[in-house]
Scaffold this motif. Structure first.
Motif, PDB file in Angstrom:
ATOM      1  N   GLU A  94       1.378  -2.695  10.073  1.00 32.94           N
ATOM      2  CA  GLU A  94       1.186  -3.149   8.721  1.00 32.94           C
ATOM      3  C   GLU A  94       2.115  -3.035   7.932  1.00 32.94           C
ATOM      4  OE1 GLU A  94      -0.911   1.019   8.671  1.00 32.94           O
ATOM      5  OE2 GLU A  94      -0.600  -0.755  10.107  1.00 32.94           O
ATOM      6  N   LEU A  95       3.050  -1.867   8.042  1.00 30.80           N
ATOM      7  CA  LEU A  95       4.500  -1.840   7.500  1.00 30.80           C
ATOM      8  C   LEU A  95       5.237  -2.990   7.612  1.00 30.80           C
ATOM      9  CD1 LEU A  95       4.875   1.969   8.131  1.00 30.80           C
ATOM     10  CD2 LEU A  95       4.068   0.600   5.989  1.00 30.80           C
ATOM     11  N   TRP A  96       5.541  -3.339   8.720  1.00 30.61           N
ATOM     12  CA  TRP A  96       6.415  -4.535   8.850  1.00 30.61           C
ATOM     13  C   TRP A  96       5.938  -5.900   8.530  1.00 30.61           C
ATOM     14  CZ3 TRP A  96       6.806   0.027  11.468  1.00 30.61           C
ATOM     15  CH2 TRP A  96       8.064   0.507  11.898  1.00 30.61           C
ATOM     16  N   GLU A  97       4.450  -5.708   8.684  1.00 37.03           N
ATOM     17  CA  GLU A  97       3.592  -7.326   8.292  1.00 37.03           C
ATOM     18  C   GLU A  97       3.906  -7.326   7.010  1.00 37.03           C
ATOM     19  OE1 GLU A  97      -0.354  -6.447   9.743  1.00 37.03           O
ATOM     20  OE2 GLU A  97       0.658  -6.691  11.740  1.00 37.03           O
ATOM     21  N   LEU A 103      15.610   0.875   9.828  1.00 32.78           N
ATOM     22  CA  LEU A 103      16.677  -0.212   8.980  1.00 32.78           C
ATOM     23  C   LEU A 103      15.600  -1.292   8.908  1.00 32.78           C
ATOM     24  CD1 LEU A 103      20.309   0.492  10.132  1.00 32.78           C
ATOM     25  CD2 LEU A 103      19.219   1.477   7.997  1.00 32.78           C
ATOM     26  N   SER A 104      14.878  -1.593   9.882  1.00 29.16           N
ATOM     27  CA  SER A 104      13.985  -2.790   9.661  1.00 29.16           C
ATOM     28  C   SER A 104      13.022  -2.815   8.648  1.00 29.16           C
ATOM     29  CB  SER A 104      13.447  -3.273  10.861  1.00 29.16           C
ATOM     30  OG  SER A 104      12.559  -2.381  11.307  1.00 29.16           O
ATOM     31  N   LEU A 105      12.762  -1.551   7.896  1.00 29.69           N
ATOM     32  CA  LEU A 105      11.820  -1.617   6.904  1.00 29.69           C
ATOM     33  C   LEU A 105      12.454  -1.485   5.687  1.00 29.69           C
ATOM     34  CD1 LEU A 105       8.987   0.875   8.179  1.00 29.69           C
ATOM     35  CD2 LEU A 105       8.718  -1.510   7.624  1.00 29.69           C
ATOM     36  N   PRO A 106      12.403  -2.403   4.575  1.00 30.33           N
ATOM     37  CA  PRO A 106      12.856  -2.249   3.351  1.00 30.33           C
ATOM     38  C   PRO A 106      12.082  -1.407   2.627  1.00 30.33           C
ATOM     39  CG  PRO A 106      11.577  -4.397   3.554  1.00 30.33           C
ATOM     40  CD  PRO A 106      11.675  -3.657   4.946  1.00 30.33           C
ATOM     41  N   ILE A 107      11.646  -0.268   2.734  1.00 29.99           N
ATOM     42  CA  ILE A 107      11.029   0.801   2.100  1.00 29.99           C
ATOM     43  C   ILE A 107      11.637   2.167   1.908  1.00 29.99           C
ATOM     44  CG2 ILE A 107       9.858   1.473   4.174  1.00 29.99           C
ATOM     45  CD1 ILE A 107       7.295   2.022   2.877  1.00 29.99           C
ATOM     46  N   ARG A 108      11.361   3.033   1.088  1.00 31.52           N
ATOM     47  CA  ARG A 108      12.004   4.285   0.899  1.00 31.52           C
ATOM     48  C   ARG A 108      11.545   5.001   2.125  1.00 31.52           C
ATOM     49  NH1 ARG A 108      10.693   7.518  -3.990  1.00 31.52           N
ATOM     50  NH2 ARG A 108      12.556   8.758  -3.615  1.00 31.52           N
ATOM     51  N   LYS A 109      12.890   5.824   2.469  1.00 28.82           N
ATOM     52  CA  LYS A 109      12.755   6.765   3.613  1.00 28.82           C
ATOM     53  C   LYS A 109      13.291   7.947   3.285  1.00 28.82           C
ATOM     54  CE  LYS A 109      14.255   3.240   6.184  1.00 28.82           C
ATOM     55  NZ  LYS A 109      13.864   2.085   5.243  1.00 28.82           N
ATOM     56  N   VAL A 110      12.568   9.176   3.139  1.00 30.30           N
ATOM     57  CA  VAL A 110      13.285  10.356   2.933  1.00 30.30           C
ATOM     58  C   VAL A 110      12.980  11.456   3.906  1.00 30.30           C
ATOM     59  CG1 VAL A 110      13.028  12.271   1.036  1.00 30.30           C
ATOM     60  CG2 VAL A 110      12.829   9.805   0.229  1.00 30.30           C
ATOM     61  N   ILE A 111      13.958  12.275   4.167  1.00 30.67           N
ATOM     62  CA  ILE A 111      13.861  13.460   4.999  1.00 30.67           C
ATOM     63  C   ILE A 111      13.393  14.660   4.103  1.00 30.67           C
ATOM     64  CG2 ILE A 111      15.073  15.373   6.301  1.00 30.67           C
ATOM     65  CD1 ILE A 111      14.974  12.618   7.852  1.00 30.67           C
ATOM     66  N   LYS A 148       0.849  -1.130   0.005  1.00 36.30           N
ATOM     67  CA  LYS A 148      -0.097  -0.179  -0.059  1.00 36.30           C
ATOM     68  C   LYS A 148       0.982   1.170   0.124  1.00 36.30           C
ATOM     69  CE  LYS A 148      -3.858   2.185   2.554  1.00 36.30           C
ATOM     70  NZ  LYS A 148      -4.823   1.958   3.472  1.00 36.30           N
ATOM     71  N   TYR A 149       1.977   1.451   0.739  1.00 34.30           N
ATOM     72  CA  TYR A 149       2.846   2.384   0.723  1.00 34.30           C
ATOM     73  C   TYR A 149       4.308   2.137   0.331  1.00 34.30           C
ATOM     74  CZ  TYR A 149      -0.858   4.178   3.634  1.00 34.30           C
ATOM     75  OH  TYR A 149      -2.008   4.676   4.257  1.00 34.30           O
ATOM     76  N   ASP A 150       4.768   2.885  -0.457  1.00 28.43           N
ATOM     77  CA  ASP A 150       6.112   2.742  -0.733  1.00 28.43           C
ATOM     78  C   ASP A 150       7.321   3.622  -0.290  1.00 28.43           C
ATOM     79  OD1 ASP A 150       5.672   4.764  -2.609  1.00 28.43           O
ATOM     80  OD2 ASP A 150       5.487   3.255  -4.204  1.00 28.43           O
ATOM     81  N   CYS A 151       6.816   4.507   0.492  1.00 28.77           N
ATOM     82  CA  CYS A 151       7.733   5.795   0.765  1.00 28.77           C
ATOM     83  C   CYS A 151       7.182   6.387   2.034  1.00 28.77           C
ATOM     84  CB  CYS A 151       7.732   6.622  -0.254  1.00 28.77           C
ATOM     85  SG  CYS A 151       8.923   8.047   0.174  1.00 28.77           S
ATOM     86  N   LEU A 152       8.293   6.431   3.111  1.00 27.90           N
ATOM     87  CA  LEU A 152       7.669   7.155   4.280  1.00 27.90           C
ATOM     88  C   LEU A 152       8.684   8.526   4.293  1.00 27.90           C
ATOM     89  CD1 LEU A 152       8.552   4.334   7.160  1.00 27.90           C
ATOM     90  CD2 LEU A 152       6.492   5.072   5.781  1.00 27.90           C
ATOM     91  N   LEU A 153       8.111   9.626   4.311  1.00 27.26           N
ATOM     92  CA  LEU A 153       8.643  10.968   4.353  1.00 27.26           C
ATOM     93  C   LEU A 153       8.608  11.524   5.806  1.00 27.26           C
ATOM     94  CD1 LEU A 153       9.502  13.220   2.277  1.00 27.26           C
ATOM     95  CD2 LEU A 153       7.029  13.947   1.994  1.00 27.26           C
ATOM     96  N   PHE A 154       9.627  11.820   6.195  1.00 31.57           N
ATOM     97  CA  PHE A 154      10.018  12.309   7.789  1.00 31.57           C
ATOM     98  C   PHE A 154      10.271  13.803   7.583  1.00 31.57           C
ATOM     99  CE2 PHE A 154      10.537   7.848   7.979  1.00 31.57           C
ATOM    100  CZ  PHE A 154       9.856   7.537   8.933  1.00 31.57           C
ATOM    101  N   ASP A 155       9.700  14.521   8.485  1.00 30.12           N
ATOM    102  CA  ASP A 155      10.204  15.917   8.931  1.00 30.12           C
ATOM    103  C   ASP A 155      11.392  15.705   9.832  1.00 30.12           C
ATOM    104  OD1 ASP A 155      10.498  18.649   9.464  1.00 30.12           O
ATOM    105  OD2 ASP A 155       9.454  18.297  11.422  1.00 30.12           O
TER     106      ASP A 155
END
Length: 284
Positions: free
Chosen positions: A259-262, A110-118, A14-21
């Protein structure tokens, strides 16, 4: 055929990116970094821009409220200054030693194999220092920062340009009962401007419909929701309008979004089970 369907499902979470402030999101407001930043901004306004001391708190608050950052507001009302000098003055004197390595957060990321951007309104040097102090280097694919949205060629002005500057009376504007004059626009792009956020997503090739956005600012969260992001307010235990979820701490991310980890575990099971007869590669 049945496995092919499973494989496609595993490849399309469902999600392929996490965007963090960054500030007050990856570390808590209680660190005191934000308060020091505010003091440095006010010192810059006094020492570098010669704004009358008694007016600085009110001007700073108004500019922050209406432009997203005091810096963007200062440029909007006519002040011209070197952006690198501003960031060096405001961020260069911050007590970064208040930030400590966060091994728990590092492990979660690091436990999530998904894009992570600041995505921060701060400059790249500040962002790098924060991540370094927190031990979060290598946890993010990239950083969208001040320089990303504001070209360096627009960052300096000649003495003549500065001398000819006409300053918009922002205090007078709001003190008059009939304030029909429109506020001047800022040449700088920053959150919570929807234009800035859309541009940031475009630059980073991020699909808002498949992205979770974490931020401590209610205004940024509201803007993120309007452009289609799934929004998570950080630093608050109660969800507000515009926020899909609320986290008291970024450390609660796994509890709030299991659900992200699942999905990651299911994908790994399918991709690397004995049923797979072809060699596969995964790019995180």
């Amino acid at each position: 055929m049945e496995f092919e369907g499973q494989y496609r499902l595993a490849q399309s979470p469902k999600y392929d990116c996490l965007l963090f402030d960054l500030d007050d999101t990856l570390y808590p407001f209680s660190s005191g970094i934000s308060a020091h930043c505010t003091m440095n901004i006010e010192d810059y306004m006094l020492e570098k821009l010669q704004i009358e001391k008694e007016n600085i708190p009110d001007i700073s608050n108004i500019l922050y409220k209406h432009y997203g950052t005091t810096m963007a507001g200062l440029r909007a009302i006519g002040y011209k200054f070197d952006y690198d000098e501003y960031h060096s003055f405001v961020h260069g004197r911050l007590p970064y030693d208040k930030l400590k390595p966060d091994l728990v957060l590092r492990h979660l990321l690091l436990s999530l194999p998904i894009r992570k951007v600041i995505f921060t309104n701060g400059d790249k040097i500040h962002a790098a220092k924060v991540l370094n102090r927190m031990g979060l280097e290598g946890c993010f694919e990239g950083i969208i920062c001040f320089e990303t949205l504001n070209p360096p060629e627009d960052s300096s002005f000649s003495e003549d340009e500065i001398a000819e500057t006409e300053i918009f009376d922002i205090l007078g504007h709001f003190s008059r009962a009939d304030a029909n004059v429109e506020l001047p626009k800022s040449p700088l792009l920053c959150k919570p401007s929807e234009d800035a956020m859309i541009q940031a997503l475009k630059i980073a090739n991020i699909d808002p419909q498949r992205t979770i956005f974490f931020d401590d600012s209610i205004r940024n969260i509201a803007a993120g929701k309007r452009i289609g992001l799934h929004t998570v307010l950080v630093g608050k235990s109660s969800r507000i309008k515009g926020a899909d979820q609320a986290l008291e701490s970024i450390h609660n991310i796994k509890e709030a979004l299991p659900e992200l980890w699942e999905e990651a575990e299911k994908s790994e099971e399918i991709l690397y089970s004995g049923k797979v007869s072809i060699e596969t590669s995964v790019t995180a």
